[in-house]
Design a protein around this motif. Structure first.
Motif, PDB file in Angstrom:
ATOM      1  N   UNK A 287      93.350  33.764 -68.216  1.00 24.29           N
ATOM      2  CA  UNK A 287      94.068  32.613 -67.691  1.00 24.29           C
ATOM      3  C   UNK A 287      93.661  31.299 -68.344  1.00 24.29           C
ATOM      4  N   UNK A 288      92.500  31.270 -68.984  1.00 24.28           N
ATOM      5  CA  UNK A 288      91.960  30.013 -69.499  1.00 24.28           C
ATOM      6  C   UNK A 288      92.509  29.717 -70.890  1.00 24.28           C
TER       7      UNK A 288
ATOM      8  N   UNK B  72      87.201  25.883 -67.476  1.00 19.77           N
ATOM      9  CA  UNK B  72      87.653  26.309 -66.146  1.00 19.77           C
ATOM     10  C   UNK B  72      86.927  25.529 -65.062  1.00 19.77           C
ATOM     11  N   UNK B  73      85.651  25.229 -65.308  1.00 18.34           N
ATOM     12  CA  UNK B  73      84.828  24.533 -64.322  1.00 18.34           C
ATOM     13  C   UNK B  73      84.020  23.484 -65.068  1.00 18.34           C
TER      14      UNK B  73
ATOM     15  N   UNK C  35      83.493  32.469 -63.353  1.00 17.10           N
ATOM     16  CA  UNK C  35      84.386  31.518 -64.011  1.00 17.10           C
ATOM     17  C   UNK C  35      83.715  30.736 -65.123  1.00 17.10           C
ATOM     18  N   UNK C  36      82.410  30.480 -64.986  1.00 19.67           N
ATOM     19  CA  UNK C  36      81.745  29.637 -65.981  1.00 19.67           C
ATOM     20  C   UNK C  36      80.245  29.819 -65.916  1.00 19.67           C
ATOM     21  N   UNK C  37      79.626  29.500 -67.034  1.00 20.04           N
ATOM     22  CA  UNK C  37      78.179  29.328 -67.128  1.00 20.04           C
ATOM     23  C   UNK C  37      78.007  27.847 -67.448  1.00 20.04           C
ATOM     24  N   UNK C  38      77.673  27.053 -66.440  1.00 15.59           N
ATOM     25  CA  UNK C  38      77.634  25.603 -66.586  1.00 15.59           C
ATOM     26  C   UNK C  38      76.334  25.153 -67.258  1.00 15.59           C
TER      27      UNK C  38
ATOM     28  N   UNK D  17      91.811  23.416 -63.178  1.00 20.90           N
ATOM     29  CA  UNK D  17      90.477  23.122 -63.677  1.00 20.90           C
ATOM     30  C   UNK D  17      89.682  22.673 -62.468  1.00 20.90           C
ATOM     31  N   UNK D  18      88.574  23.330 -62.210  1.00 21.55           N
ATOM     32  CA  UNK D  18      87.736  22.993 -61.058  1.00 21.55           C
ATOM     33  C   UNK D  18      86.680  21.991 -61.487  1.00 21.55           C
TER      34      UNK D  18
END
Length: 127
Positions: free
Chosen positions: A8-9, A15-16, A67-70, A95-96
């Motif tokens: 989806x990205x 995404x985050x 969703x992500x590795x921030x 986008x979160x």
């Protein structure tokens, strides 16, 4: 990132992401507690807010999407951001943006004693 989130990205849209205030709070929480993770379950009340836990304290599984590795400046390891698969279905085109506001949530998130809470702001992907 999970296959679902990757599908989806768009490559150029995270995404985050974190606001500067959220990143600063994560630095402090990391210093005080150790490695961290987020999970957003989509339950009622504070269950729909991102909860910050010690890494591995919240067990994730097939019902969750990574969703992500921030990346947070000043923090050695990334902070994984997980969301329940059912919640992600409704948020997959957004986008979160993890932010922090004053006020205490009623959950078990690590920031609760600080008198603040994490929350999600969102934008449509491409917006």
């Amino acid at each position: 990132m999970s296959d679902d989130a990757r599908d989806d990205a768009r490559d150029d849209v995270p995404r985050v992401e974190l606001t500067p205030a959220a990143a600063e709070l994560l630095r402090r929480l990391r210093e005080d507690h150790g490695p961290l993770m987020f999970h957003q379950s989509g339950g009622c009340c504070d269950g729909s807010a991102p909860m910050c836990y010690l890494a591995g304290e919240f067990r994730t599984g097939a019902a969750d999407v990574l969703l992500a590795e921030l990346a947070v400046d000043g923090v050695a390891e990334t902070v994984p951001f997980w969301m329940s698969r059912s919640q992600y279905e409704g948020w997959s085109h957004t986008r979160l943006i993890v932010d922090v506001v004053e006020g205490r949530g009623s959950g078990f998130s690590l920031e609760a004693p600080e008198g603040v809470r994490f929350l999600i702001r969102s934008r449509l992907v491409g917006a």
